[in-house]
Write an enzyme that holds these catalytic residues in place. Structure first.
Site, PDB file in Angstrom:
ATOM      1  CD  GLU A 151      55.730  52.488  39.754  1.00  0.00           C
ATOM      2  OE1 GLU A 151      55.962  53.559  39.182  1.00  0.00           O
ATOM      3  OE2 GLU A 151      54.698  52.266  40.402  1.00  0.00           O
ATOM      4  CD  GLU A 311      55.459  52.492  45.023  1.00  0.00           C
ATOM      5  OE1 GLU A 311      54.771  53.416  44.549  1.00  0.00           O
ATOM      6  OE2 GLU A 311      56.608  52.241  44.617  1.00  0.00           O
TER       7      GLU A 311
HETATM    8  C1  GLA Z   1      55.274  55.166  41.845  1.00  0.00           C
HETATM    9  C2  GLA Z   1      56.717  55.007  42.262  1.00  0.00           C
HETATM   10  C3  GLA Z   1      57.063  55.712  43.521  1.00  0.00           C
HETATM   11  C4  GLA Z   1      56.361  57.039  43.643  1.00  0.00           C
HETATM   12  C5  GLA Z   1      54.879  56.814  43.492  1.00  0.00           C
HETATM   13  C6  GLA Z   1      54.075  58.070  43.660  1.00  0.00           C
HETATM   14  O1  GLA Z   1      54.485  54.134  42.173  1.00  0.00           O
HETATM   15  O2  GLA Z   1      57.124  53.677  42.330  1.00  0.00           O
HETATM   16  O3  GLA Z   1      58.467  55.886  43.537  1.00  0.00           O
HETATM   17  O4  GLA Z   1      56.821  57.893  42.656  1.00  0.00           O
HETATM   18  O5  GLA Z   1      54.623  56.337  42.201  1.00  0.00           O
HETATM   19  O6  GLA Z   1      52.708  57.843  43.451  1.00  0.00           O
END
Ligand code: GLA
Ligand code: ZN
Length: 685
Positions: A151, A311
């Site tokens: 991210e 995710e």
């Molecule tokens: C983000 C991050 C993860 C985790 C999630 C939790 O998407 O990439 O590492 O912290 O949030 O929701």
């Protein structure tokens, strides 16, 4: 071509962080993950401190154990480079890696996503680590993609960034004269005589706080800094990617992007990733149309190619204000298929086992603290895994045919956000969603595109709040309409050029001829204040901003009813060449957008993939195997829609030989498949 021909099933799995647990637990994890039909693990997302305990020491022993364990158990791996959080020793020894925030404060070590994108230390050690990982694991044939950092985010105002900004500007403008001209620095005595005089724009320089809101005094520098930051961070991604590519040229490389995050111009980033990947965390109760729009936006980044859902949470998203809100039974499954319905070829979670400590111990996971296969969430994950297993590779690579597109442009979004006036109520993504929702509710496929996409493949293009017209885009619109397309734009459009300067000659600037109007003034309406207009016999509110428009060839199809501008057009249509250009001079309510889009689609003969029924969302994906009609019921009661003939429901096995009404259970899903050979009436379902 699929993004990875070696992948033969929907990727199902997600972030697995065994380093947070003693090794005895790992074996148990393997057993439970197998039981849940998990096939892919994202490993090594946050392990930099372990992999490089000091300047010259690298230690991959623990990761070796994890890698061979998961390979032995037959899992595919999405291998992360671990550079999303730097080690504490590195920050102490090389403080240039620490960011300076918007207030001008030097950060200390802490948190994550914390490296300055122009730090020499970061630019040296991050790609070095990525390259070493590639060397070390190059023979693992179960690595299906590289996951660079995590991210990525922008946002540093340190001296290194400031210096790099000046270099970036020199490359962009060549001379200070050109820069002064572009930024209009004659205003407020801002003329720069030396590149070194240019500050990083933050609260110490070009920003101030008024009425609780942060604002810039200079849009030109503010916009360029955002562009520069996005480019800087992209360079960091690219450095890691290059290091990996040299060693494993055949393994796709990507990074996980974030919803409507506005710090990076994802349209520019799209070219640098081999497959788009994004993380979907809808707020509890988020309208499904908004989630769908984000999926379509990510699909649009690579010209409609399938993407990875990298995710999502199987249950709760603890960092949200009411992050403990449970996904109701069936909702995780529904959201997973919604991603696939819009172009995802994976369903991945954060995370596999719930953390024991720190800020994510109350975040949802496949394996909960209880550590068994008993929890509802585990059982739902397992059930979905079983279904996806059955789908095999049938659905992979399918594309989504759309004849309509909605424009979403980062430069334009940033320019509107930085604008001083005309209203703090302006909401670019909200207005894009207003139009998107109208297509969504009619089950009409729509692409979300950037200004770099050719318009000619569409019949309808909507460009909400097209404040900034980048050079050449007006010509693209002119050609599109002249050739028979329908183009819609709205209030606050055609105001500025790509430097955020306003050309003389009246709004909507270079679109004035194609729209056949002149927008003389704009009236900002505070909350609660409305004007009204009638469209096709119905009355709708005019909100937020009302442009006061004169027609210059266009026909008014709706006029304001109130105030001193009663009788002036609220909606106009202009015949231009073979097509139409429509101007919606204000913001309204969903009913109006629904009616407008319905009329436009009828005129252009764009049909829903199935007739709308209740809250059933329907999308179509097509690959060489055939057509997949996804039916997703977002309501807690059963609904019925017309199924195509010669279809089989891939989830229940039911056959539908003739066209007929089929039910979709409450919060349920159907995937109606028509094999390529059996499609009798192309263009119809
Ligand atoms: C983000 C991050 C993860 C985790 C999630 C939790 O998407 O990439 O590492 O912290 O949030 O929701
Ligand atoms: Zn910096």
């Amino acid at each position: 071509m699929r993004w990875n021909e070696r992948v033969k099933q929907v990727l199902y799995g997600g972030d697995y962080n065994p380093e947070q647990w003693p090794e005895e637990i790992w074996q148990e994890d393997m057993r439970l993950l197998k039981e849940a039909h998990i096939n892919t693990l994202t490993l090594n997302v946050f392990s930099w401190a372990a992999l490089q305990p000091s300047e010259d020491v690298y230690d991959f022993t623990r990761l070796d154990r994890v890698m061979s364990l998961v390979r032995d158990h037959g899992f595919k791996v999405c291998l992360a480079t671990s550079t999303g959080a730097h080690p504490a020793w590195m920050a102490k020894r090389h403080p240039d890696i620490l960011r300076v925030d918007f207030e001008g404060r030097k950060r200390k070590f802490g948190d994550r996503h914390n490296s300055c994108p122009n730090s020499r230390t970061y630019r040296k050690y991050a790609p070095l680590l990525a390259g070493k990982l590639a060397e070390h694991y190059r023979n693992y044939d179960n690595i299906i993609c590289w996951h660079v950092s995590n991210e990525f985010s922008s946002g540093c105002w340190c001296e290194n960034c400031e210096a790099a900004f000046r270099t970036w500007l020199q490359r962009k403008y060549g001379t200070l004269d050109a820069l002064n001209e572009a930024w209009d620095t004659a205003f407020w005595s801002h003329t720069f005589y030396d590149w070194d005089e240019i500050p990083a724009p933050n609260l110490l320089s070009e920003y101030y706080v008024y009425d609780g809101r942060v604002r810039t005094s200079f849009q030109g520098i503010a916009l360029d800094y955002r562009r520069f930051m996005s480019d800087s961070v992209l360079e960091c991604y690219q450095l890691e990617k290059d290091a990996i590519r040299q060693v494993t040229p055949d393994i796709p490389v990507t990074t996980n992007m974030m919803g409507l995050y506005d710090g990076l111009d994802y349209e520019k980033w799209a070219g640098a990733v081999d497959v788009i990947a994004w993380d979907n965390y809808p707020a509890p109760g988020e309208e499904p149309a908004k989630t769908a729009m984000k999926h379509d936006q990510f699909r649009g980044l690579k010209g409609g190619k399938p993407f990875l859902l990298m995710e999502q949470t199987p249950s709760v998203t603890n960092w949200q204000p009411y992050g403990g809100a449970l996904k109701r039974p069936g909702v995780m499954r529904l959201q997973s298929y919604q991603a696939m319905a819009h172009g995802a070829d994976s369903v991945m979670f954060f995370q596999m086992r719930r953390s024991a400590g720190a800020s994510e111990k109350l975040h949802g996971a496949v394996i909960d603290h209880v550590g068994t296969d008993q929890p509802r969430v585990f059982r739902e994950v397992k059930e979905l895994g079983r279904e996806l297993d059955r789908l095999g590779e049938l659905t992979l690579g399918a594309e989504s045919p759309a004849q309509a597109a909605i424009l979403f442009d980062w430069d334009n979004r940033w320019a509107i956000e930085e604008s001083a006036g005309p209203s703090v109520r302006l909401d670019y993504t909200g207005e894009v969603l207003n139009y998107y929702r109208a297509f969504y509710e009619r089950n009409i496929p729509v692409d979300v595109i950037g200004t770099g996409t050719a318009l000619s493949k569409y019949r309808v293009v909507i460009a909400p709040m097209l404040y900034m017209i980048k050079s050449g885009f007006d010509e693209a619109v002119r050609r599109f309409v002249a050739d028979g397309g329908t183009f819609v734009t709205t209030f606050f459009s055609g105001i500025a050029d790509e430097h955020d300067r306003i050309p003389v000659g009246g709004y909507p600037g270079p679109l004035r001829d194609v729209l056949g109007i002149w927008a003389e003034e704009s009236d900002a309406l505070p909350p609660g204040k409305k004007n009204h207009f009638q469209f096709e016999g119905k009355r709708y509110p005019a909100r937020i901003l009302c442009d006061l428009v004169h027609t210059e060839g266009a026909d008014p199809v709706a006029v304001y009813e109130d105030d001193f501008y009663a009788g002036m057009p609220a909606v106009t249509v202009h015949r231009f060449g073979l097509g139409y250009a429509c101007y919606v001079a204000t913001s309204s309510k969903p009913k109006f957008y629904r009616r407008l889009i319905r009329r436009i689609c009828q005129e252009q003969d764009i049909r829903p993939v199935v007739e709308p029924a209740g809250k059933v969302e329907a999308t179509l994906r097509i690959n060489a195997n055939g057509r997949f009609l996804y039916l997703l019921n977002h309501e807690e009661r059963e609904a019925a829609v017309y199924a195509p003939q010669d279809a089989v429901d891939l989830l229940t096995g039911e056959h539908f030989t003739a066209e007929r009404l089929v039910t979709v259970p409450a919060l349920g899903v159907r995937i109606l498949f028509t094999a390529a050979g059996e499609i009798t009436e192309p263009g119809r379902n």
